[in-house]
Design a protein around this motif. Structure first.
Motif, short mmCIF file in Angstrom:
data_model
loop_
_atom_site.label_atom_id
_atom_site.label_comp_id
_atom_site.label_asym_id
_atom_site.label_seq_id
_atom_site.Cartn_x
_atom_site.Cartn_y
_atom_site.Cartn_z
N PHE A 121 0.83 -1.19 0.00
CA PHE A 121 0.00 0.00 0.00
C PHE A 121 0.87 1.25 0.00
CE2 PHE A 121 -2.78 3.15 2.17
CZ PHE A 121 -3.70 3.24 1.16
N ARG A 122 1.90 1.21 0.81
CA ARG A 122 2.82 2.34 0.89
C ARG A 122 3.41 2.64 -0.48
NH1 ARG A 122 6.41 4.14 4.75
NH2 ARG A 122 6.38 6.36 4.39
N GLU A 123 3.86 1.57 -1.13
CA GLU A 123 4.51 1.72 -2.43
C GLU A 123 3.51 2.15 -3.50
OE1 GLU A 123 7.68 1.82 -3.36
OE2 GLU A 123 7.93 1.81 -1.18
N GLU A 124 2.33 1.55 -3.42
CA GLU A 124 1.37 1.72 -4.51
C GLU A 124 0.40 2.87 -4.28
OE1 GLU A 124 1.20 0.05 -7.34
OE2 GLU A 124 2.88 -1.26 -6.89
N HIS A 125 0.42 3.39 -3.05
CA HIS A 125 -0.63 4.34 -2.70
C HIS A 125 -0.70 5.53 -3.66
CE1 HIS A 125 -2.46 7.68 -0.40
NE2 HIS A 125 -3.31 6.74 -0.08
N GLY A 126 0.43 6.13 -3.92
CA GLY A 126 0.44 7.30 -4.79
C GLY A 126 -0.11 6.98 -6.17
N ARG A 127 0.39 5.88 -6.72
CA ARG A 127 -0.03 5.48 -8.05
C ARG A 127 -1.53 5.17 -8.09
NH1 ARG A 127 3.40 2.85 -12.11
NH2 ARG A 127 5.04 2.68 -10.58
N LEU A 128 -1.96 4.43 -7.06
CA LEU A 128 -3.37 4.04 -6.95
C LEU A 128 -4.25 5.29 -6.88
CD1 LEU A 128 -5.36 1.66 -6.33
CD2 LEU A 128 -4.80 1.96 -3.93
N LEU A 129 -3.87 6.18 -5.98
CA LEU A 129 -4.67 7.38 -5.77
C LEU A 129 -4.71 8.23 -7.04
CD1 LEU A 129 -6.07 8.27 -3.23
CD2 LEU A 129 -4.16 9.75 -2.72
N ALA A 130 -3.56 8.36 -7.68
CA ALA A 130 -3.49 9.21 -8.87
C ALA A 130 -4.34 8.64 -10.00
CB ALA A 130 -2.04 9.34 -9.32
N SER A 131 -4.31 7.32 -10.16
CA SER A 131 -5.12 6.71 -11.21
C SER A 131 -6.60 6.92 -10.92
CB SER A 131 -4.87 5.20 -11.30
OG SER A 131 -3.54 4.96 -11.56
N PRO B 223 -2.95 24.82 -25.40
CA PRO B 223 -2.23 24.00 -26.38
C PRO B 223 -1.80 22.70 -25.73
CG PRO B 223 -1.02 26.00 -25.80
CD PRO B 223 -2.40 26.14 -25.27
N ALA B 224 -2.26 21.60 -26.30
CA ALA B 224 -2.03 20.31 -25.67
C ALA B 224 -0.55 19.99 -25.62
CB ALA B 224 -2.77 19.23 -26.43
N ASP B 225 -0.18 19.38 -24.55
CA ASP B 225 1.21 19.08 -24.30
C ASP B 225 1.50 17.68 -24.83
OD1 ASP B 225 3.72 19.33 -23.34
OD2 ASP B 225 3.20 18.71 -21.30
N SER B 226 1.45 17.56 -26.14
CA SER B 226 1.46 16.21 -26.70
C SER B 226 2.86 15.60 -26.72
CB SER B 226 0.87 16.24 -28.11
OG SER B 226 1.49 17.28 -28.83
N ASP B 227 3.87 16.46 -26.76
CA ASP B 227 5.21 15.89 -26.90
C ASP B 227 5.69 15.26 -25.59
OD1 ASP B 227 7.13 18.94 -26.58
OD2 ASP B 227 5.22 18.34 -25.71
N ARG B 228 5.07 15.65 -24.49
CA ARG B 228 5.47 15.07 -23.21
C ARG B 228 4.40 14.07 -22.79
NH1 ARG B 228 8.74 17.24 -19.38
NH2 ARG B 228 8.83 19.17 -20.54
N GLY B 229 4.69 12.85 -22.98
CA GLY B 229 3.70 11.83 -22.67
C GLY B 229 3.43 11.79 -21.18
N LEU B 230 2.38 11.15 -20.78
CA LEU B 230 2.08 11.01 -19.37
C LEU B 230 2.35 9.58 -18.96
CD1 LEU B 230 -1.24 12.98 -19.02
CD2 LEU B 230 1.06 13.72 -18.44
N PRO B 231 3.53 9.33 -18.46
CA PRO B 231 3.88 7.95 -18.16
C PRO B 231 3.13 7.42 -16.95
CG PRO B 231 5.64 9.42 -17.50
CD PRO B 231 4.59 10.26 -18.14
N ASP B 232 2.70 8.29 -16.10
CA ASP B 232 2.19 7.84 -14.81
C ASP B 232 1.33 8.97 -14.27
OD1 ASP B 232 1.92 7.06 -12.13
OD2 ASP B 232 3.86 6.04 -12.20
N ASP B 233 0.17 8.64 -13.74
CA ASP B 233 -0.73 9.69 -13.26
C ASP B 233 -0.19 10.42 -12.03
OD1 ASP B 233 -2.53 9.11 -15.23
OD2 ASP B 233 -3.53 7.57 -14.05
N ARG B 234 0.83 9.82 -11.41
CA ARG B 234 1.35 10.45 -10.20
C ARG B 234 1.92 11.83 -10.46
NH1 ARG B 234 5.10 5.90 -7.75
NH2 ARG B 234 5.42 5.63 -9.96
N LEU B 235 2.39 12.04 -11.70
CA LEU B 235 2.97 13.33 -12.01
C LEU B 235 1.94 14.44 -11.86
CD1 LEU B 235 5.55 14.61 -12.76
CD2 LEU B 235 5.09 14.20 -15.16
#
Lengths: 395, 116
Positions: free
Chosen positions: A19-29, A105-117
């Motif tokens: 949970f600790r490890e995944e919490h940020g990713r989980l929450l962001a998604s 203007p959409a920021d298309s050149d910078r992909g979104l690898p992870d919702d945590r960002l």
């Protein structure tokens, strides 16, 4: 996060660590999917409860993070089915968020690898108070509970809970978007994110209160957050610089305090206790090989101070940032975020240098005496400096 | 989502207008807001010396006083209500507002939404 019925402790600790490890990713998604931080937090903790029930019986799944996310999503959908008005409101939010995504203007050149960002940028939004940014980041991205965040700040739990509630309310009601700023705004917004991480680290490096000089949990948490951010933004040199700075400073943490957690100054430190793996990592982060350094990108203090503590290949390479003669660390440049109300990590040298002038083998490096004098001065505002400094004079 | 931009003028010239921007600046900005399709309403307030304060006491008696006058440095000089997707966009529009320059400031406040 725990249930009342007795569980095999290893499953519980496994759930906690996952949970600790995944919490940020989980929450962001979840926030990205449902657009609501409160809902995301609630279903995330429900998913963890479910894990505590199911995993002891069925075993820990192969991809625990995915398991938690699927479970949490189902719970969110259930909840929205039950509460139609809420669902309608969220649907409007979602539509407007889509509208917003097309507006700039959409920021298309910078992909979104992870919702945590996105979460990093929302938690560190300049429209939130500085202390709220740190609290939210620790809670949403580092996965600390409110009492844990409270311990980090040493304030009453109620105060912290209030602060977090207030910040979340502002995100919701003033509609602070969950979005990574476009390339044009990124340079202005990134420092705010870095400042949050750095202020957590600073508190860990030299605690503003409490019996311990260092609070390693906070320093490690900051490094962990910076590693996540670096993973998300590998091209950002400011991120690499901050992570480099922190690991280089943290590499000395074991040698920085004596048995009674008193400060040990650099010249008295047992350098064998420095973490050389970390120093290596910090060096590589701070000075990526073969890449020209631009002025204004110098972010880190000199790690070791002593050329002999560095591996041979580092000693040989002549580099402005690996100047073994300049034993005082360079102050971070303006571009480094500075927590304004917290003590700064001080340069490790706080008394006049004892070592002789630079060896004649390196005549081209003029000793930077004025620079060193300036930085070697003890900081009169830090009681531990005063103590140690005067103690040394008595020797 | 609607946001109100409360435009506070810091320094005021002798005519009561914000010192750091010209009428042309305002006209350009006003045009931009309206052309962007986000304009809901907006007014420029008359000189502060024309303001009157009304209070009604517990006994229902009405008290009317002249003022208030600029005791604080900042004076509310006007407002816009705009409809934009989120705070970031609202902040962008606030930053473009001539009233945000120099000693002026623009306070961005979300409009409360009641019901769905």
């Amino acid at each position: 996060m725990s249930t009342d019925s007795p569980r095999p402790s290893e499953v519980q600790s496994s759930v906690e660590s996952v949970f600790r490890e995944e919490h940020g990713r989980l929450l962001a998604s979840l926030v990205r999917r449902f657009g609501d931080l409160d809902l995301a937090e609630e279903v995330a903790s429900e998913a963890v409860e479910a894990a505590l029930v199911h995993w002891p019986a069925w075993g820990v799944p192969a991809r625990p993070g995915a398991w938690l996310l699927t479970t949490a999503r189902r719970k969110a959908v259930d909840r929205l089915r039950r509460d139609q008005a809420y669902a309608a409101r969220l649907a409007i939010l979602q539509v407007e968020a889509d509208r917003a995504d097309h507006a700039p203007p959409a920021d298309s050149d910078r992909g979104l690898p992870d919702d945590r960002l996105q979460m990093f940028f929302t938690c560190a939004h300049p429209a939130l108070a500085a202390e709220d940014r740190t609290a939210l980041t620790l809670r949403c991205l580092a996965g600390l509970t409110t009492p844990e965040v409270t311990r980090a700040f040493l304030v009453p739990t109620a105060t912290m809970a209030q602060r977090i509630v207030r910040a979340k309310k502002k995100i919701r009601e003033a509609r602070i978007p969950f979005r990574v700023p476009g390339t044009d705004k990124l340079p202005k917004r990134l420092p705010s994110v870095l400042q949050v991480i750095y202020s957590v680290f600073t508190e860990g490096y030299a605690a503003s209160s409490g019996p311990q000089l260092q609070r390693l949990d906070l320093a490690q948490e900051a490094i962990r957050l910076a590693r996540i951010l670096r993973h998300l933004m590998p091209a950002e040199r400011e991120v690499a610089g901050l992570l480099g700075l922190m690991v280089l400073i943290h590499a000395r943490h074991e040698a920085r305090t004596g048995p009674n957690s008193e400060l040990v100054l650099l010249d008295d430190q047992d350098r064998g206790r420095w973490d050389h793996t970390m120093i290596e990592e910090g060096n590589d982060l701070a000075v990526p090989d073969r890449r020209p350094l631009l002025l204004g990108q110098r972010l880190h203090p000199h790690p070791a101070g002593n050329a002999r503590s560095l591996p041979r290949r580092h000693r040989r390479r002549h580099h402005p940032l690996r100047d073994p003669q300049t034993r005082a660390p360079r102050r971070p440049t303006r571009s480094l975020p500075r927590p304004d109300s917290r003590p700064q990590p001080q340069p490790p040298h706080r008394h006049p240098p004892r070592r002789p002038a630079p060896s004649p083998r390196r005549p081209h490096r003029a000793p930077r005496l004025s620079f060193r004098r300036h930085h070697n001065r003890p900081n009169p505002h830090r009681p531990q400096d005063k103590l140690t400094h005067s103690a040394q004079r008595n020797e | 989502m609607k946001y109100m931009l409360l435009i506070h003028a810091g320094a005021i010239d002798e005519k009561g207008a914000a010192a750091e921007c010209s009428v042309e600046d305002w006209m350009v900005y006003d045009k931009e807001v309206k052309e962007a399709g986000i304009w809901v309403s907006g007014e420029s307030l008359a000189d502060l010396v024309t303001s009157t304060t009304v209070r009604v006491g517990p006994d229902g008696r009405r008290t009317v006083t002249d003022g208030p006058f600029a005791e604080s440095r900042e004076v509310l000089g006007g407002f816009y209500v705009i409809d934009v997707p989120d705070l970031d966009v609202a902040l962008d529009w606030a930053a473009r507002c001539p009233g945000a320059r120099g000693s002026g400031s623009v306070i961005v406040r979300p409009i409360a939404e009641f019901g769905a």
